[in-house]
Design a protein around this motif. Structure first.
Motif, PDB file in Angstrom:
ATOM      1  N   ARG A 417       0.867  -1.201   0.000  1.00 34.56           N
ATOM      2  CA  ARG A 417       0.000   0.000   0.000  1.00 34.56           C
ATOM      3  C   ARG A 417       0.895   1.240   0.000  1.00 34.56           C
ATOM      4  O   ARG A 417       0.969   1.974   1.000  1.00 34.56           O
ATOM      5  N   PRO A 418       1.616   1.495  -1.103  1.00 27.68           N
ATOM      6  CA  PRO A 418       2.613   2.585  -1.106  1.00 27.68           C
ATOM      7  C   PRO A 418       2.009   3.966  -0.922  1.00 27.68           C
ATOM      8  O   PRO A 418       2.709   4.892  -0.523  1.00 27.68           O
ATOM      9  N   ASN A 419       0.731   4.133  -1.208  1.00 29.59           N
ATOM     10  CA  ASN A 419       0.107   5.458  -1.098  1.00 29.59           C
ATOM     11  C   ASN A 419      -0.834   5.569   0.095  1.00 29.59           C
ATOM     12  O   ASN A 419      -1.688   6.457   0.129  1.00 29.59           O
ATOM     13  N   ASP A 420      -0.667   4.685   1.050  1.00 27.66           N
ATOM     14  CA  ASP A 420      -1.489   4.703   2.260  1.00 27.66           C
ATOM     15  C   ASP A 420      -0.671   5.317   3.394  1.00 27.66           C
ATOM     16  O   ASP A 420       0.331   4.740   3.833  1.00 27.66           O
ATOM     17  N   SER A 421      -1.088   6.485   3.846  1.00 27.01           N
ATOM     18  CA  SER A 421      -0.307   7.207   4.870  1.00 27.01           C
ATOM     19  C   SER A 421      -0.178   6.410   6.159  1.00 27.01           C
ATOM     20  O   SER A 421       0.811   6.544   6.887  1.00 27.01           O
ATOM     21  N   GLY A 451      -1.487  13.091   2.467  1.00 26.89           N
ATOM     22  CA  GLY A 451      -2.755  13.508   3.064  1.00 26.89           C
ATOM     23  C   GLY A 451      -2.746  13.520   4.577  1.00 26.89           C
ATOM     24  O   GLY A 451      -3.117  14.504   5.187  1.00 26.89           O
ATOM     25  N   ASP A 452      -2.304  12.433   5.202  1.00 23.30           N
ATOM     26  CA  ASP A 452      -2.220  12.356   6.668  1.00 23.30           C
ATOM     27  C   ASP A 452      -3.499  12.868   7.326  1.00 23.30           C
ATOM     28  O   ASP A 452      -3.496  13.838   8.083  1.00 23.30           O
ATOM     29  N   ALA A 453      -4.620  12.191   7.007  1.00 20.13           N
ATOM     30  CA  ALA A 453      -5.916  12.646   7.508  1.00 20.13           C
ATOM     31  C   ALA A 453      -5.985  12.665   9.028  1.00 20.13           C
ATOM     32  O   ALA A 453      -6.703  13.470   9.629  1.00 20.13           O
ATOM     33  N   GLU A 454      -5.221  11.780   9.687  1.00 18.18           N
ATOM     34  CA  GLU A 454      -5.264  11.705  11.140  1.00 18.18           C
ATOM     35  C   GLU A 454      -4.419  12.780  11.819  1.00 18.18           C
ATOM     36  O   GLU A 454      -4.487  12.949  13.039  1.00 18.18           O
ATOM     37  N   ILE A 456      -1.266  12.766  12.284  1.00 20.11           N
ATOM     38  CA  ILE A 456      -0.229  12.146  13.114  1.00 20.11           C
ATOM     39  C   ILE A 456       1.160  12.474  12.587  1.00 20.11           C
ATOM     40  O   ILE A 456       2.086  12.748  13.349  1.00 20.11           O
ATOM     41  N   ALA A 457       1.310  12.457  11.278  1.00 22.54           N
ATOM     42  CA  ALA A 457       2.638  12.579  10.674  1.00 22.54           C
ATOM     43  C   ALA A 457       3.322  13.892  11.043  1.00 22.54           C
ATOM     44  O   ALA A 457       4.499  13.911  11.415  1.00 22.54           O
ATOM     45  N   ILE A 458       2.590  15.001  10.957  1.00 17.32           N
ATOM     46  CA  ILE A 458       3.237  16.291  11.207  1.00 17.32           C
ATOM     47  C   ILE A 458       3.603  16.462  12.686  1.00 17.32           C
ATOM     48  O   ILE A 458       4.617  17.067  13.024  1.00 17.32           O
ATOM     49  N   LEU A 459       2.803  15.893  13.576  1.00 21.07           N
ATOM     50  CA  LEU A 459       3.150  15.921  14.995  1.00 21.07           C
ATOM     51  C   LEU A 459       4.429  15.131  15.244  1.00 21.07           C
ATOM     52  O   LEU A 459       5.332  15.582  15.966  1.00 21.07           O
ATOM     53  N   GLN A 460       4.521  13.944  14.634  1.00 22.33           N
ATOM     54  CA  GLN A 460       5.721  13.114  14.805  1.00 22.33           C
ATOM     55  C   GLN A 460       6.949  13.807  14.221  1.00 22.33           C
ATOM     56  O   GLN A 460       8.051  13.692  14.766  1.00 22.33           O
ATOM     57  N   LEU A 461       6.759  14.525  13.119  1.00 16.92           N
ATOM     58  CA  LEU A 461       7.882  15.278  12.552  1.00 16.92           C
ATOM     59  C   LEU A 461       8.406  16.309  13.544  1.00 16.92           C
ATOM     60  O   LEU A 461       9.614  16.479  13.701  1.00 16.92           O
ATOM     61  N   GLY A 462       7.492  16.999  14.209  1.00 21.36           N
ATOM     62  CA  GLY A 462       7.905  17.978  15.210  1.00 21.36           C
ATOM     63  C   GLY A 462       8.721  17.344  16.319  1.00 21.36           C
ATOM     64  O   GLY A 462       9.754  17.885  16.741  1.00 21.36           O
ATOM     65  N   LYS A 463       8.281  16.190  16.801  1.00 17.16           N
ATOM     66  CA  LYS A 463       9.003  15.491  17.880  1.00 17.16           C
ATOM     67  C   LYS A 463      10.385  15.026  17.419  1.00 17.16           C
ATOM     68  O   LYS A 463      11.353  15.065  18.181  1.00 17.16           O
ATOM     69  N   LEU A 464      10.447  14.565  16.157  1.00 16.96           N
ATOM     70  CA  LEU A 464      11.734  14.085  15.643  1.00 16.96           C
ATOM     71  C   LEU A 464      12.718  15.227  15.439  1.00 16.96           C
ATOM     72  O   LEU A 464      13.916  15.079  15.708  1.00 16.96           O
ATOM     73  N   TYR A 465      12.226  16.376  14.965  1.00 18.08           N
ATOM     74  CA  TYR A 465      13.126  17.530  14.837  1.00 18.08           C
ATOM     75  C   TYR A 465      13.623  17.965  16.213  1.00 18.08           C
ATOM     76  O   TYR A 465      14.773  18.396  16.361  1.00 18.08           O
ATOM     77  N   GLU A 466      12.756  17.866  17.214  1.00 16.25           N
ATOM     78  CA  GLU A 466      13.189  18.167  18.581  1.00 16.25           C
ATOM     79  C   GLU A 466      14.287  17.199  19.008  1.00 16.25           C
ATOM     80  O   GLU A 466      15.299  17.606  19.601  1.00 16.25           O
TER      81      GLU A 466
END
Length: 590
Positions: A417-421, A451-454, A456-466
C-alpha cells in the motif's frame, strides 16, 4: 468487435456484440454444469441475467457433446455426476476412471482433488492429529497423472485449470502461472481459471507482461486484478465502463465497486453501494463480510446486528455469515465469541483470508500475541498480498518490543500500500523506536504529502526535529500542527498532541524572551490535564519576567533621558497584544 480509446484509463476498451456475449455465457454455463463447476456457473448466470432480453438459440446447448441416452458411457456419466453432486467424491472418481469423455475425465480428476481437500479439512478439525503424509502422497499422485496428460497435450481448458490448481498446492508457482495462462486461452469463459491465475500476478508490471486472450472476459479479469493490487481508481473506471455498456445492475460488478470504495477508505460511499446491492438482491451473501467490516468501522451496531440476523436466516453455515456474526460480537467487545465464529468460518474454508486476519485482530484484543501471530501468518500463506496481515504482524511485534521484526513487517505492508499514509506512519514509528531518526523523518514527510488525515505525521515530525536538536524546524512544524488541528482540541485523538505542541511552543518563546507568544501558549496549556501544572508555572515565570522588564523600563524613564525615553517606552507597550496587557499613563504624565 469494436475498440475505442479511453483517455481516463489510458488503455483500449473493447466493445463486443451483446448477442455473442449472451451465447458464450449460456454455452459456458452448460459446460461448467457438466463438470460440476457450480460457482463459476452461478457467476456466469448472473452476468447473463444482467444482459437482459437478448434472444439466442440454445436448443442444443444442454446436450452438446454428451453421449446418447441409453449407452453405458452416458449412464456412467450421469451416475458419477450424481455422486459428485452429493459430495461422494471417491465414488465419482472410481466410476469415471476409464472414461475418455472430456467432461467425465475432468470429473474424475476434479473428484480426486476435492476428495483430498475434504480429507485435509477433516484432519485439520482434529487438532491433536498431525498432518497425514498419505494425503500429500495422494496429491502428488494426482499431479503425476495430470502432468502426464499435460505432456501428451490431452488436457482441455478445464483440465489445464485443474492442473494449475494442483501446481499451486505444491508451491510450484512459476509452472502454475504458465499452465493457468494456457487454461484461460483455451477456455476464457471459465471464471475459475482466471481466479486461480490472479494471486500469481504480483504487480501491474507482471499483469501487463502476460499474454492474455483477446476476449471480453480479459477486461473483467483486469479490473479484478487491479483491485486486488490496490490500483483502485483504474479498476473502478473499468467496472464503470462494463456496467454502463454491458451489465447494468450486475451484483458482482456492484459488489466489486463497493470493495473499491472500501479500499479507497471512502467508507460512506462503500456502505451506500452495499446497501443498494442488498436491496436489489437481499439473499446474496457474497462479499457481505466486507460490508460487515465497514459497519464495524463506523460503529453501526444496529445495522450490523440486523445484517448478522439476516445472514443467519439465509444460511447460517456460510463462511460470510460466520464472519458477519464474528464482527458483530467483536463490536460488542465479546472477543471470545468473535474468535469462535471466525474459527467456524475457517473450518468451512481454511483458505478464507478475512477470517484469519480478523481472528488475528481479536487475539490482539485478548492480549494473546502468540495466537495473533499464528493467525496473521496463516493469512499471509493464503494471500501474500494481504497488507492487513503484514500490518497486524508489525503491530504485534511492536507490542512485544521486537522492533526489528516490526520494521520488517511494516515494510511489507507499505510496499503493498505505497500510497497509504497509515503504512508510512507505522513504518516511521518503527524507525523512531530503533533511533533511525532520519529514516523516520522521510516516512512521516511522505505520509504528510499523501494527506495524513489523522494529523499524526506532522506531529511526529515535530518530535523528531526536537530529538535532532533542530529547534527552529520543530517550532515551524508544530505551529502548522496547531493551526490545522486546534479546532479539534476536544477530540481525544488530538488532545495529547496539542498539549505537547502548546507546551513546547510556550517554552520556546519564553527562552527566546518572546513573552507575548509564550503567554498565549502557556494559557492554552491550562486546558489540558497533562500540561496544566506546567502551564501555571510558565505563567508565573512570565509574570516575573514582565515585572523585571517593567521595573527596568521605569528606571530608564526616571533617569536622565527624560521625556524622549518615556515616549519610546510607551510606544513599545502599545505594540503588546491587548488581550493580556493594556496600559494607560497617569494623568499627571500625559
Amino acid at each position: 468487435m469494436l475498440k475505442f480509446e479511453n483517455s481516463n484509463m489510458g488503455e483500449v476498451f473493447m466493445k463486443y456484440d451483446k448477442k455473442e456475449i449472451k451465447e458464450s455465457l449460456i454455452k459456458a454455463m452448460f459446460e461448467c454444469s457438466k463438470r460440476g463447476l457450480l460457482q463459476s456457473m452461478k457467476w456466469l448466470g448472473e452476468l447473463s441475467s444482467s444482459l437482459g432480453d437478448i434472444p439466442v438459440d440454445c436448443s442444443n446447448q444442454a446436450t452438446a457433446g454428451l453421449p446418447q441416452f441409453g449407452t453405458s458411457e452416458c449412464d456412467t456419466y450421469y451416475l458419477a455426476k450424481c455422486y459428485f453432486d452429493l459430495k461422494e467424491y471417491d465414488r465419482c472418481a472410481y466410476f469415471t476412471k476409464k472414461s475418455n469423455l472430456p467432461y467425465s475425465k475432468f470429473l474424475h480428476y476434479f473428484s480426486k482433488y476435492l476428495s483430498y481437500e475434504k480429507k485435509k479439512l477433516d484432519n485439520m478439525s482434529e487438532s491433536s492429529q498431525s498432518p497425514d503424509p498419505k494425503l500429500q502422497q495422494h496429491l502428488f499422485t494426482l499431479y503425476t497423472k495430470l502432468k502426464s496428460e499435460y505432456c501428451a497435450n490431452s488436457l482441455d481448458g478445464y483440465g489445464l485449470y485443474l492442473y494449475g490448481v494442483v501446481l499451486k498446492k505444491l508451491d510450484l508457482g512459476k509452472d502454475a502461472l504458465t499452465v493457468l495462462v494456457e487454461a484461460v486461452h483455451k477456455e476464457p469463459m471459465h471464471w475459475g481459471g482466471w481466479m486461480e491465475l490472479e494471486p500469481l500476478i504480483t504487480d501491474s508490471t507482471k499483469l501487463k507482461s502476460l499474454s492474455l486472450p483477446d476476449h471480453w472476459m480479459t477486461q473483467l479479469f483486469t479490473a479484478h486484478a487491479l483491485l486486488e493490487q490496490q490500483l483502485t481508481d483504474r479498476a473502478l473506471e473499468i467496472y464503470a465502463e462494463l456496467e454502463a455498456v454491458y451489465f447494468p445492475n450486475n451484483p458482482y460488478i456492484i459488489s466489486q465497486i463497493a470493495v473499491g470504495y472500501h479500499n479507497k477508505r471512502d467508507v460512506v460511499t462503500a456502505i451506500e453501494t452495499f446497501s443498494k446491492l442488498n436491496k436489489q438482491d437481499p439473499y446474496r451473501l457474497d462479499n457481505l463480510d466486507t460490508f460487515s467490516n465497514l459497519l464495524y468501522v463506523k460503529q453501526l451496531r444496529t445495522e450490523l446486528s440486523y445484517l448478522a440476523h439476516h445472514a443467519a436466516e439465509v444460511d447460517k453455515y456460510r463462511i460470510e455469515t460466520c464472519c458477519i456474526i464474528g464482527n458483530y460480537y467483536s463490536l460488542r467487545s465479546d472477543h471470545h465469541k468473535s474468535v469462535l465464529y471466525f474459527q467456524r468460518a475457517l473450518k468451512l474454508n481454511p483458505q478464507y483470508l478475512s477470517a484469519w486476519t480478523l481472528m488475528g485482530h481479536e487475539f490482539m484484543e485478548m492480549k494473546n500475541t502468540n495466537a495473533a501471530i499464528q493467525s496473521y501468518r496463516q493469512a499471509i500463506e493464503v494471500n501474500r498480498r494481504d497488507y492487513r496481515a503484514w500490518y497486524g504482524l508489525g503491530q504485534t511485534y511492536e507490542i512485544i518490543r521486537m522492533y526489528f521484526f516490526s520494521l520488517y513487517y511494516y515494510k511489507q505492508a507499505q510496499q503493498l500500500r505505497p500510497n497509504d499514509s497509515r503504512m508510512l506512519i507505522a513504518l516511521g514509528e518503527a524507525y523512531d523506536k530503533l533511533d533511525k531518526v532520519k529514516e523516520a523523518i522521510k516516512c512521516f514527510a511522505r505520509a504528510r504529502s499523501l494527506g495524513d488525515a489523522e494529523g499524526i505525521a506532522i506531529l511526529q515530525l515535530g518530535k523528531l526535529y526536537e530529538k535532532l536538536g533542530d529547534v527552529e524546524q520543530a517550532v515551524k512544524v508544530l505551529k502548522v500542527y496547531v493551526t490545522e488541528n486546534e479546532s479539534s482540541a476536544n477530540d481525544e485523538c488530538f488532545s495529547a498532541g496539542l498539549s505537547y505542541a502548546y507546551k513546547y511552543l510556550a517554552n520556546y518563546y519564553m527562552k527566546n524572551s518572546q513573552l507575548d507568544n509564550a503567554y498565549i501558549f502557556a494559557q492554552k496549556c491550562l486546558n489540558h490535564e497533562e500540561t496544566k501544572e506546567e502551564g501555571k508555572a510558565l505563567l508565573k515565570t512570565i509574570a516575573q519576567k514582565r515585572g523585571q522588564e517593567d521595573e527596568g523600563e521605569m528606571q530608564i524613564v526616571e533617569g536622565d533621558e527624560g521625556n524622549e525615553s518615556f515616549e519610546r517606552f510607551r510606544a513599545k507597550l502599545a505594540d503588546v497584544t491587548p488581550m493580556y496587557l493594556s496600559f494607560t499613563p497617569p494623568d499627571n504624565q500625559s
